[in-house]
Design an enzyme around this catalytic site. Structure first.
Site, PDB file in Angstrom:
ATOM      1  CG  HIS A   1      -0.339  -0.166   2.531  1.00 42.67           C
ATOM      2  ND1 HIS A   1      -1.046  -0.021   3.711  1.00 42.67           N
ATOM      3  CD2 HIS A   1       0.959  -0.427   2.897  1.00 42.67           C
ATOM      4  CE1 HIS A   1      -0.230  -0.199   4.732  1.00 42.67           C
ATOM      5  NE2 HIS A   1       0.981  -0.448   4.264  1.00 42.67           N
ATOM      6  CG  HIS A   2       3.975   2.004   2.297  1.00 38.05           C
ATOM      7  ND1 HIS A   2       3.227   2.862   3.074  1.00 38.05           N
ATOM      8  CD2 HIS A   2       4.341   0.981   3.117  1.00 38.05           C
ATOM      9  CE1 HIS A   2       3.153   2.390   4.310  1.00 38.05           C
ATOM     10  NE2 HIS A   2       3.809   1.245   4.353  1.00 38.05           N
ATOM     11  CB  ALA A   3       3.485   0.908  -4.622  1.00 34.06           C
ATOM     12  CG  HIS A   4       3.249   7.121  -3.844  1.00 35.51           C
ATOM     13  ND1 HIS A   4       3.667   6.354  -2.779  1.00 35.51           N
ATOM     14  CD2 HIS A   4       2.717   8.243  -3.305  1.00 35.51           C
ATOM     15  CE1 HIS A   4       3.402   6.985  -1.641  1.00 35.51           C
ATOM     16  NE2 HIS A   4       2.821   8.132  -1.930  1.00 35.51           N
TER      17      HIS A   4
ATOM     18  CG  ASP B   1       2.318   6.431   1.855  1.00 37.29           C
ATOM     19  OD1 ASP B   1       2.210   5.183   1.807  1.00 37.29           O
ATOM     20  OD2 ASP B   1       3.410   7.012   1.707  1.00 37.29           O
TER      21      ASP B   1
END
Ligand code: ZN
Length: 264
Positions: free
Chosen positions: A124-127, A167
């Site tokens: 879930h931190h990959a943008h 994020d």
């Protein structure tokens, strides 16, 4: 109690593990460790499904094509790799495409059966155009967007109970009015710059089991009062557990253990 369980769909690929030095804070074998444990104890109750790799057309819905190409061609520079904070390897590249599709397969299976679980994912931190915090592609955003694009659902709730705020998921999904992100996380944990999603609850590291459960109940009630999602993508981060070395919360899961014991 003798409950008649239907087989539970479990999504897993034997190439999920990655080579990581023993001193690294990321445990590279956690996926096979969990899967082997499930197989050992519940094999007759499991329906195992294996994902293929995510394709470029679907990945382009959640990530920039230049970034996807860099990952696919092993061309991530030191700056990109510093953000991901994992040693790059052929296996990490391969598993990044597999686990992303694995979450979409899990969601599609759950539409058929009501519930499916992925032994992987939660990146879930990959943008949109870079990886971050052990995450290369964002499987949750990828799945939510592709489910909507393929008209399989109209409203998606991403319920993220990992101790770290997702994020990247929030950044990618914020522009979609049909994707609702809800995160309950530790305020003192990574990422230090928190994002504003649909619903965010920051917890003090001092809270115990009772307060955590109460917060969870209130949050779920508030969600139910506002939306009825067609599907919930639940990121079941267990790093709120008191013994987790990456999380700052001290949850002991006593209530969960008690309920599980009652079922057995
Ligand atoms: Zn986490």
């Amino acid at each position: 109690m003798n409950l008649d369980f239907k087989p539970l769909s479990i999504i897993y690929h034997p190439h999920y593990d990655i080579p990581v030095p023993k001193i690294h804070s990321f445990v590279g074998t956690k996926f096979s460790d969990l899967f082997n444990n499930l197989q050992k104890n519940y094999s007759s109750r499991l329906n195992i499904l294996t994902p293929s790799s995510a394709n470029f057309d679907n990945l382009k819905q959640s990530h920039h094509i230049d970034y996807i190409n860099k990952v696919e061609q092993d061309e991530l520079t030191k700056d990109y790799l510093r953000l991901i904070n994992l040693p790059w390897s052929e296996r990490l590249r391969e598993r990044s495409f597999l686990e992303t599709e694995g979450t979409l397969l899990t969601a599609k299976q759950s539409i058929k059966t009501g519930l499916a679980c992925h032994v992987g994912g939660g990146t879930h931190h990959a943008h949109f155009d870079h990886g971050f915090g052990f995450c290369v592609f964002n499987d949750l955003a990828y799945t939510a967007i592709n489910l909507l694009n393929q008209k399989l659902v109209k409203k998606v709730l991403i319920l993220d109970l990992d101790v770290h705020q997702g994020d990247g998921t929030i950044d990618i999904c914020n522009k979609y009015s049909s994707i609702y992100t809800c995160s309950i996380h530790s305020e003192s944990n990574f990422p230090y710059e928190k994002k504003q999603g649909w619903m965010d609850v920051s917890l003090s590291s001092a809270i115990g089991d009772d307060e955590y459960l109460e917060t969870l109940n209130k949050t779920l009630t508030s969600i139910q009062e506002q939306i009825i999602p067609d599907i919930v993508l639940y990121d079941a981060g267990v790093d709120v557990f008191s013994n987790d070395k990456l999380g700052n919360l001290r949850i002991k899961f006593r209530w969960l253990l008690k309920n599980v014991m009652n079922l057995l």
